[in-house]
Design an enzyme around this catalytic site. Sequence first.
Site, PDB file in Angstrom:
ATOM      1  N   ASP A  29      -1.001   1.638  12.113  1.00 42.91           N
ATOM      2  CA  ASP A  29      -0.220   1.548  13.165  1.00 42.91           C
ATOM      3  C   ASP A  29       1.362   2.203  12.714  1.00 42.91           C
ATOM      4  OD1 ASP A  29       1.955   1.091  15.103  1.00 42.91           O
ATOM      5  OD2 ASP A  29       0.960  -0.845  15.600  1.00 42.91           O
ATOM      6  N   GLU A  79      12.390   5.846 -14.957  1.00 46.64           N
ATOM      7  CA  GLU A  79      10.970   5.319 -15.306  1.00 46.64           C
ATOM      8  C   GLU A  79       9.895   6.263 -15.199  1.00 46.64           C
ATOM      9  OE1 GLU A  79      11.339   2.194 -11.787  1.00 46.64           O
ATOM     10  OE2 GLU A  79       9.230   2.205 -12.700  1.00 46.64           O
ATOM     11  N   CYS A 111      13.028   0.104 -12.279  1.00 50.82           N
ATOM     12  CA  CYS A 111      14.428   0.352 -11.509  1.00 50.82           C
ATOM     13  C   CYS A 111      15.579  -0.126 -11.809  1.00 50.82           C
ATOM     14  CB  CYS A 111      13.994  -0.156 -10.106  1.00 50.82           C
ATOM     15  SG  CYS A 111      12.322   0.499  -9.702  1.00 50.82           S
ATOM     16  N   THR A 152       5.273   3.474   0.208  1.00 48.00           N
ATOM     17  CA  THR A 152       6.678   3.287  -0.540  1.00 48.00           C
ATOM     18  C   THR A 152       7.027   4.077  -1.670  1.00 48.00           C
ATOM     19  OG1 THR A 152       5.546   1.762  -1.908  1.00 48.00           O
ATOM     20  CG2 THR A 152       6.435   0.849   0.301  1.00 48.00           C
ATOM     21  N   SER A 201       4.797  -8.541  -6.456  1.00 47.71           N
ATOM     22  CA  SER A 201       6.006  -8.247  -7.009  1.00 47.71           C
ATOM     23  C   SER A 201       7.224  -8.509  -5.940  1.00 47.71           C
ATOM     24  CB  SER A 201       5.803  -6.398  -7.154  1.00 47.71           C
ATOM     25  OG  SER A 201       5.713  -6.047  -5.686  1.00 47.71           O
ATOM     26  N   HIS A 233      18.326  -3.512  -4.449  1.00 48.40           N
ATOM     27  CA  HIS A 233      17.358  -2.431  -4.952  1.00 48.40           C
ATOM     28  C   HIS A 233      16.546  -2.209  -3.827  1.00 48.40           C
ATOM     29  CE1 HIS A 233      14.184  -0.417  -6.737  1.00 48.40           C
ATOM     30  NE2 HIS A 233      13.293  -1.446  -6.781  1.00 48.40           N
ATOM     31  N   LYS A 242      14.724  -8.803   3.580  1.00 46.63           N
ATOM     32  CA  LYS A 242      14.054 -10.081   3.158  1.00 46.63           C
ATOM     33  C   LYS A 242      14.921 -10.587   1.886  1.00 46.63           C
ATOM     34  CE  LYS A 242       9.222  -8.521   3.621  1.00 46.63           C
ATOM     35  NZ  LYS A 242       8.283  -9.564   3.863  1.00 46.63           N
ATOM     36  N   ASN A 276      11.365   5.299  -1.957  1.00 47.35           N
ATOM     37  CA  ASN A 276      11.682   4.593  -3.351  1.00 47.35           C
ATOM     38  C   ASN A 276      11.957   5.679  -4.208  1.00 47.35           C
ATOM     39  OD1 ASN A 276      12.225   2.738  -5.186  1.00 47.35           O
ATOM     40  ND2 ASN A 276      10.427   1.865  -5.272  1.00 47.35           N
ATOM     41  N   SER A 309      11.036  -4.077 -12.145  1.00 44.57           N
ATOM     42  CA  SER A 309       9.548  -4.908 -12.382  1.00 44.57           C
ATOM     43  C   SER A 309       9.651  -5.050 -13.890  1.00 44.57           C
ATOM     44  CB  SER A 309       8.667  -4.347 -11.796  1.00 44.57           C
ATOM     45  OG  SER A 309       8.763  -4.357 -10.283  1.00 44.57           O
TER      46      SER A 309
HETATM   47  N1  CAA Z   1       4.385  -3.575  13.337  1.00 40.50           N
HETATM   48  C1  CAA Z   1       5.302  -4.007  12.829  1.00 40.50           C
HETATM   49  N2  CAA Z   1       5.134  -4.736  11.631  1.00 40.50           N
HETATM   50  C2  CAA Z   1       3.807  -4.679  11.019  1.00 40.50           C
HETATM   51  C3  CAA Z   1       2.828  -4.257  11.524  1.00 40.50           C
HETATM   52  C4  CAA Z   1       2.902  -3.464  12.818  1.00 40.50           C
HETATM   53  N3  CAA Z   1       2.209  -2.852  13.552  1.00 40.50           N
HETATM   54  N4  CAA Z   1       1.776  -4.140  10.647  1.00 40.50           N
HETATM   55  C5  CAA Z   1       2.079  -5.033   9.838  1.00 40.50           C
HETATM   56  N5  CAA Z   1       3.462  -5.091   9.793  1.00 40.50           N
HETATM   57  C6  CAA Z   1       4.170  -5.766   8.696  1.00 40.50           C
HETATM   58  C7  CAA Z   1       3.433  -6.825   8.140  1.00 40.50           C
HETATM   59  O1  CAA Z   1       3.726  -8.175   8.989  1.00 40.50           O
HETATM   60  C8  CAA Z   1       4.425  -7.109   6.791  1.00 40.50           C
HETATM   61  O2  CAA Z   1       5.508  -7.834   7.207  1.00 40.50           O
HETATM   62  P1  CAA Z   1       6.074  -8.813   6.245  1.00 40.50           P
HETATM   63  O3  CAA Z   1       6.265  -8.588   4.708  1.00 40.50           O
HETATM   64  O4  CAA Z   1       7.454  -9.336   6.795  1.00 40.50           O
HETATM   65  O5  CAA Z   1       5.208 -10.160   6.294  1.00 40.50           O
HETATM   66  C9  CAA Z   1       4.632  -5.648   6.524  1.00 40.50           C
HETATM   67  O6  CAA Z   1       4.394  -4.840   7.723  1.00 40.50           O
HETATM   68  C10 CAA Z   1       3.857  -5.203   5.415  1.00 40.50           C
HETATM   69  O7  CAA Z   1       2.437  -5.290   5.842  1.00 40.50           O
HETATM   70  P2  CAA Z   1       1.414  -5.622   4.673  1.00 40.50           P
HETATM   71  O8  CAA Z   1       1.998  -6.849   3.901  1.00 40.50           O
HETATM   72  O9  CAA Z   1       0.235  -5.777   5.484  1.00 40.50           O
HETATM   73  O10 CAA Z   1       1.531  -4.110   3.800  1.00 40.50           O
HETATM   74  P3  CAA Z   1       0.559  -3.921   2.554  1.00 40.50           P
HETATM   75  O11 CAA Z   1       0.058  -5.095   2.113  1.00 40.50           O
HETATM   76  O12 CAA Z   1      -0.113  -2.580   3.094  1.00 40.50           O
HETATM   77  O13 CAA Z   1       1.671  -3.339   1.504  1.00 40.50           O
HETATM   78  C11 CAA Z   1       3.398  -3.689   0.014  1.00 40.50           C
HETATM   79  C12 CAA Z   1       3.177  -3.858   1.422  1.00 40.50           C
HETATM   80  C13 CAA Z   1       2.950  -4.905  -0.796  1.00 40.50           C
HETATM   81  C14 CAA Z   1       4.952  -3.611  -0.082  1.00 40.50           C
HETATM   82  C15 CAA Z   1       3.022  -2.349  -0.535  1.00 40.50           C
HETATM   83  O14 CAA Z   1       3.474  -1.408  -0.046  1.00 40.50           O
HETATM   84  C16 CAA Z   1       3.145  -2.049  -2.180  1.00 40.50           C
HETATM   85  O15 CAA Z   1       2.660  -2.608  -3.101  1.00 40.50           O
HETATM   86  N6  CAA Z   1       4.338  -1.303  -2.619  1.00 40.50           N
HETATM   87  C17 CAA Z   1       4.581  -1.149  -3.913  1.00 40.50           C
HETATM   88  C18 CAA Z   1       5.396  -2.425  -4.564  1.00 40.50           C
HETATM   89  C19 CAA Z   1       6.468  -2.540  -4.026  1.00 40.50           C
HETATM   90  O16 CAA Z   1       7.297  -1.804  -3.525  1.00 40.50           O
HETATM   91  N7  CAA Z   1       6.950  -3.896  -4.348  1.00 40.50           N
HETATM   92  C20 CAA Z   1       8.468  -4.297  -3.898  1.00 40.50           C
HETATM   93  C21 CAA Z   1       9.047  -5.393  -5.144  1.00 40.50           C
HETATM   94  S1  CAA Z   1       8.967  -4.780  -6.828  1.00 40.50           S
HETATM   95  C22 CAA Z   1      10.287  -3.421  -6.824  1.00 40.50           C
HETATM   96  O17 CAA Z   1      11.241  -3.688  -6.152  1.00 40.50           O
HETATM   97  C23 CAA Z   1      10.150  -2.520  -7.974  1.00 40.50           C
HETATM   98  C24 CAA Z   1       9.944  -1.354  -7.447  1.00 40.50           C
HETATM   99  O18 CAA Z   1      10.468  -0.502  -6.964  1.00 40.50           O
HETATM  100  C25 CAA Z   1       8.561  -0.890  -7.266  1.00 40.50           C
END
Ligand code: CAA
Length: 390
Positions: A29, A79, A111, A152, A201, A233, A242, A276, A309
């Site tokens: 979606d 990085e 980062c 991302t 993460s 960040h 968040k 990102n 990270s």
């Molecule tokens: N409408 C609105 N919202 C929706 C939706 C819809 N149809 N479907 C899902 N969502 C929401 C979910 O409820 C969720 O919200 P919450 O987090 O508030 O619960 C959000 O969308 C994301 O959905 P999922 O949790 O199912 O997403 P995912 O499991 O596919 O992945 C992620 C999310 C873990 C961030 C992934 O993109 C990822 O691994 N990204 C890379 C790691 C990252 O960015 N980490 C951040 C911290 S580490 C850091 O900051 C260093 C860095 O730069 C990497």
Amino acid sequence: MSVGIDDISFYSSGMFLPLATLAEHNGEDPDKYRIGIGQNRMGVPAQDEDIVTLAANAARPLINDENREKITTVLFATESSIDQSKAAGVYVQRLLGLGSNCRVVELKQACYSATAALQMACGLVARKPSVQVLIVASDIARYGFDTPGEATQGCGAVAFIVKAEPRLLSVHAENGCYSEDVMDFWRPNYMDTALVDGKYSTIIYLKALRQSWKNYQEAGGLSFGELSRFCYHLPFTKMGEKAHRKLAVTNGETMDEARLEQQIGAGLHYNRQIGNSYSASLYIGLVSLLENDAEDLSGKHIGLFSYGSGCVGEFFSATVQPGYKTFSRRAAHIDMLETRQELDYEGYASLFSHTSPKDGGEHYFAEEAAGHFRLAGIHDHKRIYTEVGE
Ligand code: CAA
């Protein structure tokens, strides 16, 4: 004496993928990406772009005959380094025509490293107020196809000049740090894409925020209420939301939508369009805040949280300088973002599948880069950078 950021500029690639296109291909979606993670587009580098060309394009508007010889240090934060030995900043120093009486070094800690660079630069300037430091942070974020991190990804670079009596932002001496040896995100030297435990993460990010804030308070930092705006960040903009809600709760404050928008909203615009940019992301968010907040922020204090990270976090603060709007580069930034070329899924997949040749042969790349500098080719394991059209 006040020390801080005197001028700042950012750059992203000339091409982008709408996340709605990615959602359609991945059977997701589109609102999951647009609302759930808070991203609309992601920057995709052309074959003839890399962290050096992104960085040089970001820094070019900041360099003039007045400061060229005053910049005595270039700190390059990344990085997604292109070389295990040579600092990418040495290429940038040449491309920008900076003086040769200059130290150039590369910094790494996911980062976070641009913030280490900023603190080091403030120290150098405090010790010798006549010098100026150029900081460039540049990264290409890659997680790989069909991974949760795919939405991302992105790329971008930011450049800023640190000097005495800065025109934009005076950085406070108080800061708070938190480091912990964790495996939430990493990229071994033999891999082109990052490994990440995504949900973990985000938990570690928030833990590092709480602990850095605590340390900042212990160091005599400003209270939550004294800070008017906050920059985080931004691996994706929802992470900033968040984080801000978490910090408010930590301080016993309530955070409704209107207050959230007022305190962090303007800082999210550019990152939503770029994705990102790892080490550059916090500071592109800072540019977004300074250029898009409807209020005059002169004299207001802002809080900044940097996270890398692995992990290192740092919370620090700064005061916006009166007259900062006079030095805004908003028109150029908006123009750069709006004139990017939209890719379809196949175009993105083709560019992201491209890896640098490793055979030492003679390779030249088609001219696709939209900025001033490009990676013309790689020959004999040496990268050849030129100006576009050269
Ligand atoms: N409408 C609105 N919202 C929706 C939706 C819809 N149809 N479907 C899902 N969502 C929401 C979910 O409820 C969720 O919200 P919450 O987090 O508030 O619960 C959000 O969308 C994301 O959905 P999922 O949790 O199912 O997403 P995912 O499991 O596919 O992945 C992620 C999310 C873990 C961030 C992934 O993109 C990822 O691994 N990204 C890379 C790691 C990252 O960015 N980490 C951040 C911290 S580490 C850091 O900051 C260093 C860095 O730069 C990497």
